[in-house]
Write a protein that holds these residues in place. Structure first.
Motif, PDB file in Angstrom:
ATOM      1  N   UNK A 159     -19.122  22.256   9.993  1.00 21.30           N
ATOM      2  CA  UNK A 159     -17.758  21.763   9.886  1.00 21.30           C
ATOM      3  C   UNK A 159     -17.278  21.668   8.455  1.00 21.30           C
ATOM      4  N   UNK A 160     -18.102  21.106   7.590  1.00 21.17           N
ATOM      5  CA  UNK A 160     -17.706  20.902   6.200  1.00 21.17           C
ATOM      6  C   UNK A 160     -17.503  22.224   5.470  1.00 21.17           C
ATOM      7  N   UNK A 161     -18.380  23.189   5.709  1.00 19.78           N
ATOM      8  CA  UNK A 161     -18.245  24.496   5.065  1.00 19.78           C
ATOM      9  C   UNK A 161     -16.927  25.150   5.462  1.00 19.78           C
ATOM     10  N   UNK A 162     -16.595  25.073   6.749  1.00 17.75           N
ATOM     11  CA  UNK A 162     -15.341  25.654   7.209  1.00 17.75           C
ATOM     12  C   UNK A 162     -14.146  24.915   6.617  1.00 17.75           C
ATOM     13  N   UNK A 163     -14.206  23.594   6.614  1.00 23.76           N
ATOM     14  CA  UNK A 163     -13.092  22.794   6.092  1.00 23.76           C
ATOM     15  C   UNK A 163     -12.880  23.056   4.604  1.00 23.76           C
ATOM     16  N   UNK A 164     -13.974  23.083   3.836  1.00 22.26           N
ATOM     17  CA  UNK A 164     -13.857  23.346   2.408  1.00 22.26           C
ATOM     18  C   UNK A 164     -13.248  24.701   2.116  1.00 22.26           C
ATOM     19  N   UNK A 165     -13.589  25.703   2.947  1.00 27.79           N
ATOM     20  CA  UNK A 165     -13.044  27.048   2.750  1.00 27.79           C
ATOM     21  C   UNK A 165     -11.561  27.101   3.098  1.00 27.79           C
ATOM     22  N   UNK A 166     -11.182  26.504   4.229  1.00 26.44           N
ATOM     23  CA  UNK A 166      -9.783  26.555   4.649  1.00 26.44           C
ATOM     24  C   UNK A 166      -8.875  25.780   3.702  1.00 26.44           C
ATOM     25  N   UNK A 294     -12.067  34.311  -3.899  1.00 28.01           N
ATOM     26  CA  UNK A 294     -12.701  33.073  -4.339  1.00 28.01           C
ATOM     27  C   UNK A 294     -13.908  32.781  -3.459  1.00 28.01           C
ATOM     28  N   UNK A 295     -14.868  32.094  -4.020  1.00 31.55           N
ATOM     29  CA  UNK A 295     -16.024  31.657  -3.263  1.00 31.55           C
ATOM     30  C   UNK A 295     -15.858  30.213  -2.831  1.00 31.55           C
ATOM     31  N   UNK A 296     -16.546  29.848  -1.760  1.00 32.69           N
ATOM     32  CA  UNK A 296     -16.505  28.474  -1.272  1.00 32.69           C
ATOM     33  C   UNK A 296     -17.896  28.103  -0.781  1.00 32.69           C
ATOM     34  N   UNK A 297     -18.447  27.024  -1.353  1.00 28.91           N
ATOM     35  CA  UNK A 297     -19.795  26.592  -1.007  1.00 28.91           C
ATOM     36  C   UNK A 297     -19.745  25.194  -0.409  1.00 28.91           C
ATOM     37  N   UNK A 298     -20.102  25.062   0.840  1.00 29.50           N
ATOM     38  CA  UNK A 298     -20.036  23.818   1.624  1.00 29.50           C
ATOM     39  C   UNK A 298     -18.794  23.008   1.264  1.00 29.50           C
ATOM     40  N   UNK A 299     -18.939  21.759   0.823  1.00 26.40           N
ATOM     41  CA  UNK A 299     -17.781  20.943   0.514  1.00 26.40           C
ATOM     42  C   UNK A 299     -18.205  19.640  -0.127  1.00 26.40           C
ATOM     43  N   UNK A 300     -17.234  18.904  -0.622  1.00 25.11           N
ATOM     44  CA  UNK A 300     -17.509  17.659  -1.339  1.00 25.11           C
ATOM     45  C   UNK A 300     -17.654  16.493  -0.359  1.00 25.11           C
ATOM     46  N   UNK A 301     -18.152  15.371  -0.877  1.00 23.10           N
ATOM     47  CA  UNK A 301     -18.242  14.153  -0.075  1.00 23.10           C
ATOM     48  C   UNK A 301     -16.859  13.702   0.379  1.00 23.10           C
ATOM     49  N   UNK A 302     -15.879  13.812  -0.503  1.00 25.90           N
ATOM     50  CA  UNK A 302     -14.506  13.424  -0.137  1.00 25.90           C
ATOM     51  C   UNK A 302     -13.983  14.306   0.990  1.00 25.90           C
ATOM     52  N   UNK A 303     -14.292  15.599   0.937  1.00 26.39           N
ATOM     53  CA  UNK A 303     -13.844  16.504   1.997  1.00 26.39           C
ATOM     54  C   UNK A 303     -14.533  16.186   3.319  1.00 26.39           C
ATOM     55  N   UNK A 304     -15.796  15.774   3.258  1.00 28.37           N
ATOM     56  CA  UNK A 304     -16.464  15.393   4.508  1.00 28.37           C
ATOM     57  C   UNK A 304     -15.835  14.135   5.099  1.00 28.37           C
ATOM     58  N   UNK A 305     -15.423  13.222   4.251  1.00 23.99           N
ATOM     59  CA  UNK A 305     -14.738  12.027   4.746  1.00 23.99           C
ATOM     60  C   UNK A 305     -13.414  12.403   5.403  1.00 23.99           C
ATOM     61  N   UNK A 306     -12.683  13.352   4.811  1.00 28.06           N
ATOM     62  CA  UNK A 306     -11.432  13.825   5.404  1.00 28.06           C
ATOM     63  C   UNK A 306     -11.691  14.496   6.749  1.00 28.06           C
ATOM     64  N   UNK A 307     -12.726  15.322   6.796  1.00 22.77           N
ATOM     65  CA  UNK A 307     -13.064  16.024   8.027  1.00 22.77           C
ATOM     66  C   UNK A 307     -13.446  15.048   9.133  1.00 22.77           C
ATOM     67  N   UNK A 308     -14.235  14.045   8.778  1.00 28.41           N
ATOM     68  CA  UNK A 308     -14.617  13.045   9.771  1.00 28.41           C
ATOM     69  C   UNK A 308     -13.397  12.313  10.334  1.00 28.41           C
ATOM     70  N   UNK A 309     -12.417  12.049   9.488  1.00 34.53           N
ATOM     71  CA  UNK A 309     -11.202  11.379   9.957  1.00 34.53           C
ATOM     72  C   UNK A 309     -10.483  12.231  10.998  1.00 34.53           C
ATOM     73  N   UNK A 310     -10.436  13.543  10.771  1.00 38.27           N
ATOM     74  CA  UNK A 310      -9.811  14.452  11.740  1.00 38.27           C
ATOM     75  C   UNK A 310     -10.588  14.450  13.051  1.00 38.27           C
ATOM     76  N   UNK A 311     -11.921  14.559  12.938  1.00 35.88           N
ATOM     77  CA  UNK A 311     -12.759  14.642  14.132  1.00 35.88           C
ATOM     78  C   UNK A 311     -12.753  13.332  14.914  1.00 35.88           C
ATOM     79  N   UNK A 312     -12.830  12.211  14.212  1.00 36.56           N
ATOM     80  CA  UNK A 312     -12.876  10.909  14.888  1.00 36.56           C
ATOM     81  C   UNK A 312     -11.556  10.586  15.581  1.00 36.56           C
ATOM     82  N   UNK A 313     -10.478  11.209  15.123  1.00 39.12           N
ATOM     83  CA  UNK A 313      -9.177  11.009  15.766  1.00 39.12           C
ATOM     84  C   UNK A 313      -9.014  11.876  17.009  1.00 39.12           C
TER      85      UNK A 313
END
Length: 349
Positions: A159-166, A294-313
């Motif tokens: 999830x995080x890798x995809x979110x960071x890339x998008x 551009x390259x994209x490698x996984x994602x940051x802690x802040x991005x994982x927090x954002x992703x979790x907010x989307x998923x938990x909703x």
């Protein structure tokens, strides 16, 4: 403590039983409930990444066996060190595994996943192919309630890798098309997220037609077989000159070339996949089309927090999952290597 480790690169994982560690300082001990199997685990087991032309990126420098793989980890806190704050025994948490040194510029500016002295779980520190995992600090433990534990685990990488890339794509206009290449575990996460983040369902390019049904269920719009005669030319024509952005979740020469060729003028190709191989870019085409890569490698802690907010909703469709016992970790890697996995495999201790 039971774990399955790389003892020798290129060999099946070894079962290891040792004393369960006790957390010190800020450490937190998790009893692993779910751990996803990622394609990068296959490369780590092999001991190299294919750079093309017979060249390999040797992982012996970055990862010293024995090492327990597994970085998509969710579980329950069972012990905390004396300096650990904000977490208690019994808490259910998903782990942000892409931990940095905490001191360099990349870490202090929020991009610790790019740290040059990484401490990533499942790579540089023992990971989740085990019944317990030691986490160095509670700051990387995130609440995932009310998500199912198996689904939460996949957010740590797939999830995080995809979110960071998008997130690296400029917001496309109403008439712009976004293309996703690959409908494997990470690609499916990208499809799910693209439906949430953009105005139109993404065009999905997938060679394996057996994956088309799960891609549609995830939210794909048009599906394209890149090996079909005239597929690229037809895509460029149908989109009025090409797509605004392409995200390559495969990372093979053919997928990169298809993505680059599909860009409209001013478009962007985001490279994510690590399948391997090499390709060439014609500099004049980059200039004349004013495209960016551009390259994209996984994602940051802040991005994982954002992703979790989307998923938990509740704003993401569930990832297709296959559950297997931890004892089948080597078989799960073999199945992934052979392309037999649809969605994500989750190991349960």
């Amino acid at each position: 403590m039971l774990s399955y480790q790389i003892d020798t690169f290129g060999k099946p994982l070894a079962q290891v039983i040792r004393e369960t560690p006790q957390p010190q300082g800020s450490e937190v001990l998790l009893r692993v409930g779910s751990c996803g199997v990622c394609h990068s685990d296959v490369h780590l087991q092999d001991g190299y990444f294919d750079m093309g032309g017979g060249n390999r990126l040797d992982m012996a420098r970055a990862m010293q066996p024995p090492r327990t793989l597994g970085h998509e980890i969710a579980g329950t806190v069972v012990a905390v060190g004396p300096e650990a704050r904000g977490v208690a025994v019994g808490d259910r948490r998903v782990v942000y595994p892409w931990i940095g040194c905490g001191r360099c510029t990349l870490c202090t500016t929020g991009d610790e996943q790019l740290c040059n002295a990484p401490q990533a779980l499942g790579v540089h520190r023992d990971g989740g192919f085990a019944d317990h995992v030691m986490v160095p600090h509670p700051r990387v433990l995130l609440d995932y309630d009310p998500l199912p534990e198996d689904q939460a685990a996949t957010l740590a990488c797939s999830g995080l890798t995809a979110y960071g890339a998008l997130k690296k794509i400029d917001a496309p206009g109403a008439g712009d098309a976004v293309m996703i290449i690959g409908a494997g575990g990470v690609g499916l996460s990208g499809i799910r997220l693209a439906r949430e983040m953009f105005q139109r369902p993404p065009i999905v390019v997938e060679l394996d037609r057996s994956k088309w049904d799960v891609a549609r269920e995830a939210g794909a719009g048009e599906l394209i077989d890149p090996s079909a005669d005239g597929a690229l030319k037809a895509l460029v024509k149908a989109t009025g000159g090409g797509v605004a952005a392409a995200v390559d979740f495969v990372g093979a020469p053919a997928s990169f070339d298809f993505g680059f060729g599909a860009l409209r003028k001013g478009g962007k190709l985001v490279c994510v996949g690590l399948f391997g191989g090499a390709t060439s870019i014609v500099p004049a085409m980059v200039t004349m089309k004013a495209v960016s890569v551009v390259g994209s490698y996984v994602g940051s802690l802040a991005e994982m927090q954002e992703l979790l907010a989307i998923a938990r909703a509740g704003r993401l469709p569930a990832m297709p999952l296959t559950a297997q016992p931890l004892a089948q970790a080597s078989q799960a890697l073999d199945d992934l290597r052979a392309g037999r996995i649809r969605g994500r495999t989750i190991l349960h201790p």
